[in-house]
Design a protein around this motif. Sequence first.
Motif, PDB file in Angstrom:
ATOM      1  N   ARG A  14      12.768  30.281   1.360  1.00  0.00           N
ATOM      2  CA  ARG A  14      12.481  29.902  -0.023  1.00  0.00           C
ATOM      3  C   ARG A  14      11.422  28.793  -0.025  1.00  0.00           C
ATOM      4  O   ARG A  14      11.590  27.753   0.613  1.00  0.00           O
ATOM      5  CB  ARG A  14      13.743  29.406  -0.719  1.00  0.00           C
ATOM      6  CG  ARG A  14      13.588  29.175  -2.228  1.00  0.00           C
ATOM      7  CD  ARG A  14      14.874  28.576  -2.822  1.00  0.00           C
ATOM      8  NE  ARG A  14      16.033  29.350  -2.459  1.00  0.00           N
ATOM      9  CZ  ARG A  14      16.476  30.389  -3.178  1.00  0.00           C
ATOM     10  NH1 ARG A  14      15.827  30.747  -4.278  1.00  0.00           N
ATOM     11  NH2 ARG A  14      17.552  31.057  -2.790  1.00  0.00           N
ATOM     12  N   ASN A  15      10.336  29.015  -0.752  1.00  0.00           N
ATOM     13  CA  ASN A  15       9.279  28.015  -0.898  1.00  0.00           C
ATOM     14  C   ASN A  15       9.694  27.070  -2.023  1.00  0.00           C
ATOM     15  O   ASN A  15       9.641  27.406  -3.204  1.00  0.00           O
ATOM     16  CB  ASN A  15       7.952  28.700  -1.230  1.00  0.00           C
ATOM     17  CG  ASN A  15       6.784  27.734  -1.226  1.00  0.00           C
ATOM     18  OD1 ASN A  15       6.918  26.585  -1.637  1.00  0.00           O
ATOM     19  ND2 ASN A  15       5.624  28.207  -0.790  1.00  0.00           N
ATOM     20  N   SER A  16      10.120  25.869  -1.647  1.00  0.00           N
ATOM     21  CA  SER A  16      10.650  24.920  -2.634  1.00  0.00           C
ATOM     22  C   SER A  16       9.592  24.496  -3.659  1.00  0.00           C
ATOM     23  O   SER A  16       9.926  24.144  -4.795  1.00  0.00           O
ATOM     24  CB  SER A  16      11.208  23.676  -1.926  1.00  0.00           C
ATOM     25  OG  SER A  16      10.207  23.057  -1.137  1.00  0.00           O
ATOM     26  N   GLU A  17       8.335  24.555  -3.274  1.00  0.00           N
ATOM     27  CA  GLU A  17       7.280  24.176  -4.216  1.00  0.00           C
ATOM     28  C   GLU A  17       7.060  25.236  -5.291  1.00  0.00           C
ATOM     29  O   GLU A  17       6.643  24.927  -6.400  1.00  0.00           O
ATOM     30  CB  GLU A  17       5.971  23.921  -3.455  1.00  0.00           C
ATOM     31  CG  GLU A  17       6.039  22.710  -2.531  1.00  0.00           C
ATOM     32  CD  GLU A  17       4.707  22.453  -1.848  1.00  0.00           C
ATOM     33  OE1 GLU A  17       3.754  23.226  -2.095  1.00  0.00           O
ATOM     34  OE2 GLU A  17       4.627  21.491  -1.061  1.00  0.00           O
ATOM     35  N   CYS A  19       9.619  27.566  -6.134  1.00  0.00           N
ATOM     36  CA  CYS A  19      10.892  27.883  -6.788  1.00  0.00           C
ATOM     37  C   CYS A  19      11.062  27.051  -8.059  1.00  0.00           C
ATOM     38  O   CYS A  19      10.953  25.818  -8.040  1.00  0.00           O
ATOM     39  CB  CYS A  19      12.052  27.615  -5.836  1.00  0.00           C
ATOM     40  SG  CYS A  19      13.669  27.988  -6.556  1.00  0.00           S
ATOM     41  N   THR A  21      13.870  27.390  -9.955  1.00  0.00           N
ATOM     42  CA  THR A  21      15.330  27.486 -10.195  1.00  0.00           C
ATOM     43  C   THR A  21      15.640  28.296 -11.463  1.00  0.00           C
ATOM     44  O   THR A  21      16.479  27.905 -12.277  1.00  0.00           O
ATOM     45  CB  THR A  21      15.980  26.090 -10.274  1.00  0.00           C
ATOM     46  OG1 THR A  21      15.390  25.347 -11.363  1.00  0.00           O
ATOM     47  CG2 THR A  21      15.808  25.330  -8.982  1.00  0.00           C
ATOM     48  N   LYS A  42      19.345  22.811  -7.308  1.00  0.00           N
ATOM     49  CA  LYS A  42      18.656  23.467  -6.203  1.00  0.00           C
ATOM     50  C   LYS A  42      19.287  24.825  -5.910  1.00  0.00           C
ATOM     51  O   LYS A  42      20.508  24.991  -6.010  1.00  0.00           O
ATOM     52  CB  LYS A  42      18.715  22.577  -4.948  1.00  0.00           C
ATOM     53  CG  LYS A  42      17.951  23.107  -3.750  1.00  0.00           C
ATOM     54  CD  LYS A  42      18.053  22.124  -2.582  1.00  0.00           C
ATOM     55  CE  LYS A  42      17.294  22.631  -1.364  1.00  0.00           C
ATOM     56  NZ  LYS A  42      17.399  21.701  -0.216  1.00  0.00           N
ATOM     57  N   VAL A  44      20.244  27.628  -3.144  1.00  0.00           N
ATOM     58  CA  VAL A  44      20.501  27.758  -1.714  1.00  0.00           C
ATOM     59  C   VAL A  44      20.865  29.213  -1.424  1.00  0.00           C
ATOM     60  O   VAL A  44      21.117  29.997  -2.329  1.00  0.00           O
ATOM     61  CB  VAL A  44      21.632  26.820  -1.243  1.00  0.00           C
ATOM     62  CG1 VAL A  44      21.229  25.370  -1.411  1.00  0.00           C
ATOM     63  CG2 VAL A  44      22.921  27.130  -1.992  1.00  0.00           C
ATOM     64  N   ALA A  64       8.461  33.040  -4.674  1.00  0.00           N
ATOM     65  CA  ALA A  64       8.929  31.915  -3.857  1.00  0.00           C
ATOM     66  C   ALA A  64       9.785  32.373  -2.678  1.00  0.00           C
ATOM     67  O   ALA A  64      10.156  31.550  -1.847  1.00  0.00           O
ATOM     68  CB  ALA A  64       9.729  30.941  -4.725  1.00  0.00           C
TER      69      ALA A  64
END
Length: 501
Positions: A14-17, A19, A21, A42, A44, A64
Amino acid sequence: MALTFIYPEYEVIRNSERCITCRVCERQCANEAHEFLAGIDKMVCDDSKCVNCHRCVSLCPTHALKITKSGNTYKQNSNWGGKYIDEIYKQAESGGVLLSGMGNPENYPVYFDKILLNASQVTNPPIDPLREPMETKISLGAKPQNIKRDKDGKLINNLPPRLSLSMPLMFSAMSYGSISYNAHECLARAAKELGILYNTGEGGLHNDFYQYGDNTIVQVASGRFGVHPDYLNTGAAIEIKMGQGAKPGIGGHLPGAKIVGDISRTRMIPEGSDAISPAPHHDIYSIEDLRQLVYSLKEVTNYQKPVIVKIAAVHNVTAIASGIARSGADIIAIDGFRGGTGAAPTRIRDHVGIPIELALASVDQRLREEGIRENVSIVVGGSIRQSADIVKAIALGADCVYIATAALMALGCHLCRSCYTGKCNWGIATQMPELKKRLNPDIGYQRLVNLINAWRHEIKEMMGGMGINSIESLKGNRLMLRGIGLNEKELSILGIRHAGE
């Protein structure tokens, strides 16, 4: 929680930048691999629940997500690969038989990929299918041995019942229960528009689909689920299922959890009861017994429906086919060892049966040698992946092919091989209401039509390149084939020459 030795097969990256949510992945995953942690805002993922169906990857609005093969490895051992170690751990934990969905994934030879098509140049010029007529229509069934005329010399129509198709392709057997109502609707509607046939599988025919009877093959399996006179008379043909490529010698089993509502009524068994088809038909233990069933089915349909006998490709397939050709059956369907399945014991799927290319060539040659090739048509299946496979199969002696996995992929299947769980995220191999609705029949059937029409055009292009304008002229024409990377025995069985000869 008991200790498990098995590391997840796939990892969700998962690309947190990227994503945001939005929780689409969480809502779309029937395996509950994704979870939103409200306390830290977040997303997960539990990698151990991921089956690599790519539903989350396809629907993520910001791209993402991606799924990769796990990088975890066991200590290098040429004999004990990680696959075998994981399987031992699984059986040691569960004590159960390993199950798998879809076809054989092992690295056995694919003979279609080692066969090349011939092409015309000067002496026999090619044909342009865009400007010249090209015939892909076929007719399946027994052919009379002679022409008969009345006292006035007029031809007597002594043709037995036959199937007419716009091209040499049909949708193979997939039962209602193993796949969803929407998937069956897609197949039925596409078959009607394309002028071909689809197969009910061994689960009977839903009342809503009787309207597609002229484009339907109704199947009779050992469990006789959903079999009654109206069912038999509705279809364009009847198929007796003796075997299946993914599990030769093995019966069928649809868990009771899937026997609900219309599936229960269609199969004519109580809700919640397991639908178990025995490995053998308990009234068939010889070709003579098979002949009795063939003629029983012809009697109940007033001899108006051709009868197909479906067998798995096994080592003595030529002798079996020879007997079937003498049993009164009109068509033999042969399913190779790469054929798909909703569920099969992994050991059977991966280690039993033979390639469809070798079985087909051997059967066609045996029937020709015995002078009974015209008694039956031959239909083959078992991982027909593209139009070139169809052309090669016809040249090896087939009259027609069955496709199933390719059709499901056109509907969205991503080969995650977890059909038997009933949690198909694409709405195909499931009976869960919230998942079934994900497959839109209006869109699905059109995708099938698009695929087959594309293949039809490619078949015409390949035929034109060979200087052939009729699919009938290609049937059994092995001079149009050349092998590459094959040994003398393989070339001999296939009945083709090596490239360069």
